[in-house]
Design a protein around this motif. Sequence first.
Motif, mmCIF file in Angstrom:
data_model
loop_
_atom_site.group_PDB
_atom_site.id
_atom_site.type_symbol
_atom_site.label_atom_id
_atom_site.label_comp_id
_atom_site.label_asym_id
_atom_site.label_seq_id
_atom_site.Cartn_x
_atom_site.Cartn_y
_atom_site.Cartn_z
ATOM 1 N N GLU A 32 0.825 -1.195 0.000
ATOM 2 C CA GLU A 32 0.000 0.000 0.000
ATOM 3 C C GLU A 32 0.870 1.261 0.000
ATOM 4 N N MET A 33 1.984 1.207 0.736
ATOM 5 C CA MET A 33 2.912 2.336 0.747
ATOM 6 C C MET A 33 3.456 2.585 -0.661
ATOM 7 N N LYS A 34 3.792 1.529 -1.352
ATOM 8 C CA LYS A 34 4.319 1.641 -2.709
ATOM 9 C C LYS A 34 3.262 2.207 -3.652
ATOM 10 N N PHE A 35 2.031 1.732 -3.495
ATOM 11 C CA PHE A 35 0.909 2.182 -4.306
ATOM 12 C C PHE A 35 0.698 3.686 -4.162
ATOM 13 N N TYR A 42 -8.129 1.657 -6.409
ATOM 14 C CA TYR A 42 -7.768 0.546 -7.282
ATOM 15 C C TYR A 42 -6.393 0.731 -7.914
ATOM 16 N N ILE A 43 -5.783 -0.402 -8.233
ATOM 17 C CA ILE A 43 -4.652 -0.430 -9.146
ATOM 18 C C ILE A 43 -5.238 -0.687 -10.527
ATOM 19 N N MET A 44 -4.985 0.219 -11.451
ATOM 20 C CA MET A 44 -5.585 0.130 -12.775
ATOM 21 C C MET A 44 -4.577 -0.458 -13.755
ATOM 22 N N VAL A 45 -4.951 -1.570 -14.370
ATOM 23 C CA VAL A 45 -4.066 -2.265 -15.306
ATOM 24 C C VAL A 45 -4.710 -2.243 -16.679
ATOM 25 N N ARG A 46 -4.075 -1.536 -17.579
ATOM 26 C CA ARG A 46 -4.600 -1.436 -18.943
ATOM 27 C C ARG A 46 -3.960 -2.501 -19.808
ATOM 28 N N GLU A 47 -4.787 -3.264 -20.512
ATOM 29 C CA GLU A 47 -4.287 -4.380 -21.302
ATOM 30 C C GLU A 47 -4.740 -4.243 -22.756
ATOM 31 N N PHE A 48 -3.882 -4.675 -23.653
ATOM 32 C CA PHE A 48 -4.245 -4.735 -25.074
ATOM 33 C C PHE A 48 -4.079 -6.170 -25.550
ATOM 34 N N ILE A 72 -8.016 -3.585 -9.971
ATOM 35 C CA ILE A 72 -7.716 -4.475 -8.857
ATOM 36 C C ILE A 72 -7.762 -3.674 -7.563
ATOM 37 N N PRO A 73 -8.603 -4.030 -6.614
ATOM 38 C CA PRO A 73 -8.710 -3.248 -5.371
ATOM 39 C C PRO A 73 -7.391 -3.210 -4.614
ATOM 40 N N SER A 74 -7.073 -2.052 -4.074
ATOM 41 C CA SER A 74 -5.909 -1.990 -3.201
ATOM 42 C C SER A 74 -6.198 -2.796 -1.937
ATOM 43 N N LYS A 75 -5.153 -3.081 -1.198
ATOM 44 C CA LYS A 75 -5.264 -4.060 -0.115
ATOM 45 C C LYS A 75 -6.312 -3.699 0.932
ATOM 46 N N PHE A 76 -6.495 -2.409 1.189
ATOM 47 C CA PHE A 76 -7.430 -2.007 2.243
ATOM 48 C C PHE A 76 -8.767 -1.507 1.684
ATOM 49 N N CYS A 77 -9.048 -1.881 0.445
ATOM 50 C CA CYS A 77 -10.307 -1.494 -0.190
ATOM 51 C C CYS A 77 -11.245 -2.692 -0.203
ATOM 52 N N ASP A 123 -8.380 -14.235 -6.376
ATOM 53 C CA ASP A 123 -8.592 -13.858 -4.974
ATOM 54 C C ASP A 123 -9.892 -13.099 -4.773
ATOM 55 N N TYR A 124 -10.520 -12.700 -5.883
ATOM 56 C CA TYR A 124 -11.743 -11.898 -5.783
ATOM 57 C C TYR A 124 -12.974 -12.623 -6.327
ATOM 58 N N LEU A 125 -12.885 -13.934 -6.474
ATOM 59 C CA LEU A 125 -14.039 -14.683 -6.965
ATOM 60 C C LEU A 125 -15.250 -14.403 -6.087
ATOM 61 N N ASN A 126 -16.386 -14.267 -6.744
ATOM 62 C CA ASN A 126 -17.658 -13.887 -6.097
ATOM 63 C C ASN A 126 -17.682 -12.412 -5.699
ATOM 64 N N ASN A 127 -16.652 -11.675 -6.111
ATOM 65 C CA ASN A 127 -16.651 -10.240 -5.841
ATOM 66 C C ASN A 127 -16.013 -9.499 -7.015
ATOM 67 N N ILE A 128 -16.491 -9.851 -8.227
ATOM 68 C CA ILE A 128 -15.992 -9.244 -9.459
ATOM 69 C C ILE A 128 -17.159 -8.684 -10.256
ATOM 70 N N VAL A 129 -16.977 -7.460 -10.736
ATOM 71 C CA VAL A 129 -17.982 -6.835 -11.597
ATOM 72 C C VAL A 129 -17.464 -6.862 -13.029
ATOM 73 N N LEU A 130 -18.285 -7.391 -13.936
ATOM 74 C CA LEU A 130 -17.951 -7.430 -15.352
ATOM 75 C C LEU A 130 -18.656 -6.262 -16.045
ATOM 76 N N VAL A 131 -17.899 -5.498 -16.820
ATOM 77 C CA VAL A 131 -18.455 -4.337 -17.510
ATOM 78 C C VAL A 131 -18.089 -4.429 -18.984
ATOM 79 N N SER A 132 -19.075 -4.328 -19.849
ATOM 80 C CA SER A 132 -18.816 -4.309 -21.283
ATOM 81 C C SER A 132 -19.426 -3.047 -21.872
ATOM 82 N N ILE A 133 -18.625 -2.332 -22.657
ATOM 83 C CA ILE A 133 -19.073 -1.086 -23.278
ATOM 84 C C ILE A 133 -18.844 -1.185 -24.773
#
Length: 528
Positions: free
Chosen positions: A253-256, A444-450, A462-467, A500-510
């Motif tokens: 979290e300090m690094k974030f 969140y930590i935001m990871v952009r992928e192509f 990806i939620p930060s550790k204390f989120c 680690d977030y199974l059952n706590n994931i939101v899928l968004v399609s635009i």
Amino acid sequence: MGIYVNPNNEAFKTALRSQIYVDKTLLIDFTNSIINTKQKYICVTRPRRFGKSMAAEMLAAYYSCGCDSKELFFNLKIAKTPDFKNELNKNYVIMIDIQKMRVDAKAQKQDILGYIQKSVIEELRTVFPNCVNETDYYLPKVLMNIYSKTDTQFIVITDEWDCFFREEKNNSQLIEDYLNFLRAMYKSSESDLFIKLAYMTGILPIKQYDVQSTMNNFKEFTMIKPFKLAEFVGFTEEEVKVLCDKYNMDFDEMKFWYDGYSFSNLKSVYSPNSVVTAIFNGEFASYWTQTGTYESIKNAINHNFNGLRDEVISLLSGKRITINPSGFENDMTSIKNNDDVFTLLVHLGYLAYDSRNRKVYIPNKEIAEEFGVAIRDSYKNSKISEVLKRSEVLIEATINGDAELVAETLEIAHEDETSILSYNNEESLGCAINIAYYYARCDYIMVREFPTGKGFADLTLIPSKFCDKPAMIIELKVDKDAETGIKQIKERRYQGKLKDYLNNIVLVSINYDKETKKHSCVIEHLKN
């Protein structure tokens, strides 16, 4: 022992007594190595709250013959070096804090430069009564006179050396007088005699302040090129890990929050004031507003150069921008182009600089928050400001399944007519979504992928550790339909990266329709 001449070591004692102290005394080993050499003039510049004054106070405590600091340094790193005792409290030191003396002079309604010289000369008269007269008023001449009669050399430590160029930038006469004073102090055949070491700190570099090269004999260590002093700019990753272990703070979290500055020979540099304050408070937060440079970033960005706003939007979307810092004139008034704006923001600490690739970027979560606020205020009547305002509630809207609001916000970001974002450019969708979710960086930590091939930009949050918010996977489509994106996420098992977030994931399609220039959105909570 005086305030300015041969100061005591009380300021350094205070630092050592503090709850959190990081040993940076090996800086002294470097300064010892350049005493009375051609390299004895150095200027170290860095942003506010990056430890400039503490380093100056440490050097004064070590060199000043006005105190005995052996016990203070005995258990520190410098004591283990072979030359530790050679210069310890054996030097005549002049310590000048330009910022403080400017404030004092103004409070007493005195000429600033005259006040600085008068204050130092009065103390020199008590130390060298046979060399300094009551009528003396010009410090370089006084120092030369002392040297000619006693062979005494001085270590001159100047904190906030560039104060006038920042705080008195419109006072042309004061700046001209100050430049002449600096030439006499540091750029003359006489100064080479009475100066043993000159150490200056500030925010702005000095090299290009005028065509006459006022102090080109100084070696500069800056946020663009810190060279071998990189480890003294801020806290290193190893130092932060030790602090986190000692004070039971989460390192990730300090690094974030506070990492992100990097140099060619040091990949991770942390904002020291922010790290210390977070540990002291026991809470991660943005402490950057306390540095007093908030208005500077707004003023810099308000220079409406061609394409500046588009490049700022690129920074907001997570991109890195190539710059050429070499033309920057090292003041806050001679801003000529976008490169100068971004170079200034590097020196102020609002942007980090990748020297290998010559690119600037927003370094960490703390700066991202402040940068976003400054941009929103600077562009308060534009669509980007509206997008950033909406961004603060967009995460909750996404979690709550408000697909209509999500699509509407993205549409505003995507249709900004002055943006670099081209409607029919696939990458523009990724830029737009990064801007729309800008304030997600708070949690969140935001990871952009192509994806490989001819795919489109995806974004993983990806939620930060204390989120306690859910993770998110955002898929973007063009001329298809939003339901296709949800299906693709499930088929490709993107959520496997977030086990680690199974059952706590939101899928968004635009989906973006090129013909109608409309966006549609589908949101689904993943259930296993």
